[in-house]
Design an enzyme around this catalytic site. Sequence first.
Site, PDB file in Angstrom:
ATOM      1  N   HIS A  59       0.832  -1.195   0.000  1.00 22.93           N
ATOM      2  CA  HIS A  59       0.000   0.000   0.000  1.00 22.93           C
ATOM      3  C   HIS A  59       0.872   1.253   0.000  1.00 22.93           C
ATOM      4  O   HIS A  59       2.066   1.201   0.310  1.00 22.93           O
ATOM      5  CB  HIS A  59      -0.916  -0.003   1.224  1.00 22.93           C
ATOM      6  CG  HIS A  59      -2.050  -0.985   1.109  1.00 22.93           C
ATOM      7  ND1 HIS A  59      -2.999  -1.128   2.085  1.00 22.93           N
ATOM      8  CD2 HIS A  59      -2.398  -1.855   0.115  1.00 22.93           C
ATOM      9  CE1 HIS A  59      -3.887  -2.045   1.705  1.00 22.93           C
ATOM     10  NE2 HIS A  59      -3.532  -2.512   0.522  1.00 22.93           N
ATOM     11  N   GLU A  61       0.953   3.939   1.928  1.00 22.48           N
ATOM     12  CA  GLU A  61       1.483   4.472   3.193  1.00 22.48           C
ATOM     13  C   GLU A  61       2.771   3.776   3.605  1.00 22.48           C
ATOM     14  O   GLU A  61       3.723   4.420   4.066  1.00 22.48           O
ATOM     15  CB  GLU A  61       0.450   4.312   4.321  1.00 22.48           C
ATOM     16  CG  GLU A  61      -0.866   5.023   4.073  1.00 22.48           C
ATOM     17  CD  GLU A  61      -1.891   4.146   3.369  1.00 22.48           C
ATOM     18  OE1 GLU A  61      -1.496   3.396   2.439  1.00 22.48           O
ATOM     19  OE2 GLU A  61      -3.065   4.204   3.725  1.00 22.48           O
ATOM     20  N   ARG A 192      -5.407   3.478 -22.346  1.00 23.99           N
ATOM     21  CA  ARG A 192      -5.429   2.029 -22.124  1.00 23.99           C
ATOM     22  C   ARG A 192      -4.627   1.668 -20.887  1.00 23.99           C
ATOM     23  O   ARG A 192      -5.064   0.877 -20.056  1.00 23.99           O
ATOM     24  CB  ARG A 192      -4.854   1.299 -23.343  1.00 23.99           C
ATOM     25  CG  ARG A 192      -5.792   1.303 -24.528  1.00 23.99           C
ATOM     26  CD  ARG A 192      -5.154   0.675 -25.747  1.00 23.99           C
ATOM     27  NE  ARG A 192      -6.118   0.588 -26.841  1.00 23.99           N
ATOM     28  CZ  ARG A 192      -5.825   0.208 -28.069  1.00 23.99           C
ATOM     29  NH1 ARG A 192      -4.562  -0.123 -28.382  1.00 23.99           N
ATOM     30  NH2 ARG A 192      -6.762   0.146 -28.983  1.00 23.99           N
ATOM     31  N   THR A 204     -16.232  -5.872 -33.324  1.00 21.19           N
ATOM     32  CA  THR A 204     -14.967  -5.145 -33.493  1.00 21.19           C
ATOM     33  C   THR A 204     -13.823  -6.123 -33.763  1.00 21.19           C
ATOM     34  O   THR A 204     -12.936  -5.855 -34.573  1.00 21.19           O
ATOM     35  CB  THR A 204     -14.685  -4.289 -32.238  1.00 21.19           C
ATOM     36  OG1 THR A 204     -15.759  -3.358 -32.094  1.00 21.19           O
ATOM     37  CG2 THR A 204     -13.375  -3.538 -32.342  1.00 21.19           C
ATOM     38  N   ASP A 208     -11.894  -5.742 -37.231  1.00 23.84           N
ATOM     39  CA  ASP A 208     -10.556  -5.121 -37.164  1.00 23.84           C
ATOM     40  C   ASP A 208      -9.425  -6.071 -36.787  1.00 23.84           C
ATOM     41  O   ASP A 208      -8.263  -5.737 -36.972  1.00 23.84           O
ATOM     42  CB  ASP A 208     -10.550  -3.986 -36.124  1.00 23.84           C
ATOM     43  CG  ASP A 208     -11.519  -2.867 -36.471  1.00 23.84           C
ATOM     44  OD1 ASP A 208     -12.012  -2.862 -37.610  1.00 23.84           O
ATOM     45  OD2 ASP A 208     -11.766  -2.014 -35.611  1.00 23.84           O
ATOM     46  N   LEU A 212      -5.266  -4.320 -29.298  1.00 24.63           N
ATOM     47  CA  LEU A 212      -5.745  -3.710 -28.052  1.00 24.63           C
ATOM     48  C   LEU A 212      -4.684  -3.721 -26.952  1.00 24.63           C
ATOM     49  O   LEU A 212      -4.954  -4.100 -25.810  1.00 24.63           O
ATOM     50  CB  LEU A 212      -7.032  -4.401 -27.573  1.00 24.63           C
ATOM     51  CG  LEU A 212      -8.207  -4.392 -28.568  1.00 24.63           C
ATOM     52  CD1 LEU A 212      -9.394  -5.172 -27.994  1.00 24.63           C
ATOM     53  CD2 LEU A 212      -8.639  -2.969 -28.916  1.00 24.63           C
ATOM     54  N   ARG A 215       1.005   0.371 -26.878  1.00 21.00           N
ATOM     55  CA  ARG A 215       2.263   0.256 -27.634  1.00 21.00           C
ATOM     56  C   ARG A 215       3.101   1.527 -27.594  1.00 21.00           C
ATOM     57  O   ARG A 215       3.841   1.823 -28.521  1.00 21.00           O
ATOM     58  CB  ARG A 215       1.960  -0.171 -29.071  1.00 21.00           C
ATOM     59  CG  ARG A 215       1.430  -1.603 -29.137  1.00 21.00           C
ATOM     60  CD  ARG A 215       1.280  -2.114 -30.543  1.00 21.00           C
ATOM     61  NE  ARG A 215       0.288  -1.401 -31.312  1.00 21.00           N
ATOM     62  CZ  ARG A 215      -1.023  -1.584 -31.225  1.00 21.00           C
ATOM     63  NH1 ARG A 215      -1.502  -2.450 -30.357  1.00 21.00           N
ATOM     64  NH2 ARG A 215      -1.850  -0.903 -31.979  1.00 21.00           N
ATOM     65  N   GLU A 304     -13.895   0.212 -26.093  1.00 19.70           N
ATOM     66  CA  GLU A 304     -13.394   0.793 -27.351  1.00 19.70           C
ATOM     67  C   GLU A 304     -14.226   0.412 -28.570  1.00 19.70           C
ATOM     68  O   GLU A 304     -13.803   0.602 -29.695  1.00 19.70           O
ATOM     69  CB  GLU A 304     -11.939   0.371 -27.565  1.00 19.70           C
ATOM     70  CG  GLU A 304     -10.989   1.031 -26.598  1.00 19.70           C
ATOM     71  CD  GLU A 304      -9.592   1.157 -27.180  1.00 19.70           C
ATOM     72  OE1 GLU A 304      -9.441   1.458 -28.375  1.00 19.70           O
ATOM     73  OE2 GLU A 304      -8.646   0.923 -26.415  1.00 19.70           O
ATOM     74  N   PRO A 307     -20.195   0.416 -31.766  1.00 18.68           N
ATOM     75  CA  PRO A 307     -21.307   1.315 -31.491  1.00 18.68           C
ATOM     76  C   PRO A 307     -22.478   0.663 -30.732  1.00 18.68           C
ATOM     77  O   PRO A 307     -23.112   1.315 -29.915  1.00 18.68           O
ATOM     78  CB  PRO A 307     -21.752   1.746 -32.892  1.00 18.68           C
ATOM     79  CG  PRO A 307     -20.551   1.553 -33.758  1.00 18.68           C
ATOM     80  CD  PRO A 307     -19.841   0.364 -33.205  1.00 18.68           C
TER      81      PRO A 307
HETATM   82  C1  AOF Z   1      -4.474   1.682   1.963  1.00 24.23           C
HETATM   83  N1  AOF Z   1      -3.460   2.017   1.111  1.00 24.23           N
HETATM   84  O1  AOF Z   1      -2.482   1.932  -0.875  1.00 24.23           O
HETATM   85  C2  AOF Z   1      -4.541   0.876  -0.652  1.00 24.23           C
HETATM   86  C3  AOF Z   1      -5.608   0.588   0.246  1.00 24.23           C
HETATM   87  O2  AOF Z   1      -6.266  -6.803  -0.209  1.00 24.23           O
HETATM   88  P1  AOF Z   1      -5.504  -5.860   0.679  1.00 24.23           P
HETATM   89  O3  AOF Z   1      -5.192  -6.413   2.015  1.00 24.23           O
HETATM   90  O4  AOF Z   1      -4.315  -5.248  -0.021  1.00 24.23           O
HETATM   91  O5  AOF Z   1      -6.487  -4.640   1.003  1.00 24.23           O
HETATM   92  C4  AOF Z   1      -7.192  -4.011   0.007  1.00 24.23           C
HETATM   93  C5  AOF Z   1      -8.048  -2.920   0.601  1.00 24.23           C
HETATM   94  O6  AOF Z   1      -7.201  -1.930   1.182  1.00 24.23           O
HETATM   95  C6  AOF Z   1      -8.855  -2.188  -0.442  1.00 24.23           C
HETATM   96  O7  AOF Z   1     -10.132  -2.769  -0.612  1.00 24.23           O
HETATM   97  C7  AOF Z   1      -8.965  -0.814   0.162  1.00 24.23           C
HETATM   98  O8  AOF Z   1      -9.949  -0.790   1.172  1.00 24.23           O
HETATM   99  C8  AOF Z   1      -7.615  -0.656   0.819  1.00 24.23           C
HETATM  100  N2  AOF Z   1      -6.657  -0.109  -0.152  1.00 24.23           N
HETATM  101  N3  AOF Z   1      -5.533   1.020   1.516  1.00 24.23           N
HETATM  102  O9  AOF Z   1      -4.417   2.002   3.158  1.00 24.23           O
HETATM  103  C9  AOF Z   1      -3.442   1.633  -0.165  1.00 24.23           C
HETATM  104  N4  AOF Z   1      -4.540   0.448  -1.930  1.00 24.23           N
HETATM  105 ZN    ZN Z   2      -3.178  -0.181   3.801  1.00 30.24          ZN
END
Ligand code: AOF
Ligand code: ZN
Length: 372
Positions: A59, A61, A192, A204, A208, A212, A215, A304, A307
């Site tokens: 995460h 933090e 993307r 599509t 085409d 997707l 690049r 993408e 229609p």
């Molecule tokens: C944070 N900081 O950068 C993010 C958070 O599956 P886990 O344990 O990684 O937890 C995912 C949950 O944590 C997610 O659903 C959301 O509530 C939180 N995401 N929280 O403090 C982060 N990405």
């Molecule tokens: Zn966290």
Amino acid sequence: MEISAAIDGAMMRHALVLARRGLGRTWPNPSVGAVIWRMEGQDPVIVGRGFTQAGGRPHAETQAIAMAGEAARGASMAVTLEPCAHHGKTPPCAEAIVAAGIRRVVSAFEDPDPRVKGGGHAILRQAGIEVVNGVCEAEARAVALGFIRRIVDHRPLVTLKLAQTADGYAGVTGRQLMVSSTSSKHRVHLARAAHDAIMVGVGTVLADNPDLTCRLPGMMQFSPVRIVVDTHLDTPLESRLVETCHSVPTWIVTGPGATEEKAEAFRAQGVIVERAALGSDKRLDVVAVLHLLAERGLTRILSEGGPMLAEALVVADMVDGVTIYTSPEPLGREGIVAMRPGLKKALANKKRFAAAKPIASGRDSLIHYYRV
Ligand code: AOF
Ligand code: ZN
């Protein structure tokens, strides 16, 4: 404005810039940004920065705290989402913030995830940390919208991308038509990369045979999942999407009528085949498709084409933004109309969409509509 409030806002905006860097790569988690700073006299000095890493962990933090080290003691943190309170693969970020000795946390909004929902702020406050919530809330919600949609509305965020000729055609049946300039192509490839998946209708693929992928130089690894909405499993086994599914994942969502034998043939190639319910028109129900994709963890989808799929998504009120590229040249004859009546009507409704000012994208013009 008070100096400290101005600094809080500036640090949060910096954290938001960091959070945007992770968009498209953190699903099923949100991309969060965090900044740690200390005051030296009147000036803030940044000692740690972080954003959610690919795959959703670590995460934001803990990244910022690791960078700050001992400098985190007594410092402030700005974070674009409430720090988590639950035990995942690592202990909660709220506990890591307490352990690091941070004294003040500026947060943008409460995490809607039921495992957190106010619990992160509570841990901080119980530890005597000052918590200021709601800083740059609207911007932070916009950055985290895919995550919010998935948790609250059980569907991913959906952006529609359309390219049309000056006379409003998407192409000619069965033949690829280049309606966009190099600059527009670069913009599309960047978009993307900032989404978790690109979604197209089988029409599509048949018309085409697209790749997707993203690049842009050095960004191939940011190519998202590719999804084909294919009621009867008509995707050719020889298509580019199937042939390249080992380097970039390909998922096909099909209906209950496609035979299991056919599905197995795709699975044998490495394609992920999922099933969703049909609507009253006997085509895949886009709402059911999006619920399924959210369940599989996707938070941000770029649709993408074509229609029909675009119209179905907007009529079902599943669309959060629409980007339209218009080339200066007309097709000059009959083709496939880019914007079907349901889409046109929705975009003209000011209660549903607001248009940004059109900008130039190479020789094309580019307009973006936001959901109101
Ligand atoms: C944070 N900081 O950068 C993010 C958070 O599956 P886990 O344990 O990684 O937890 C995912 C949950 O944590 C997610 O659903 C959301 O509530 C939180 N995401 N929280 O403090 C982060 N990405
Ligand atoms: Zn966290």
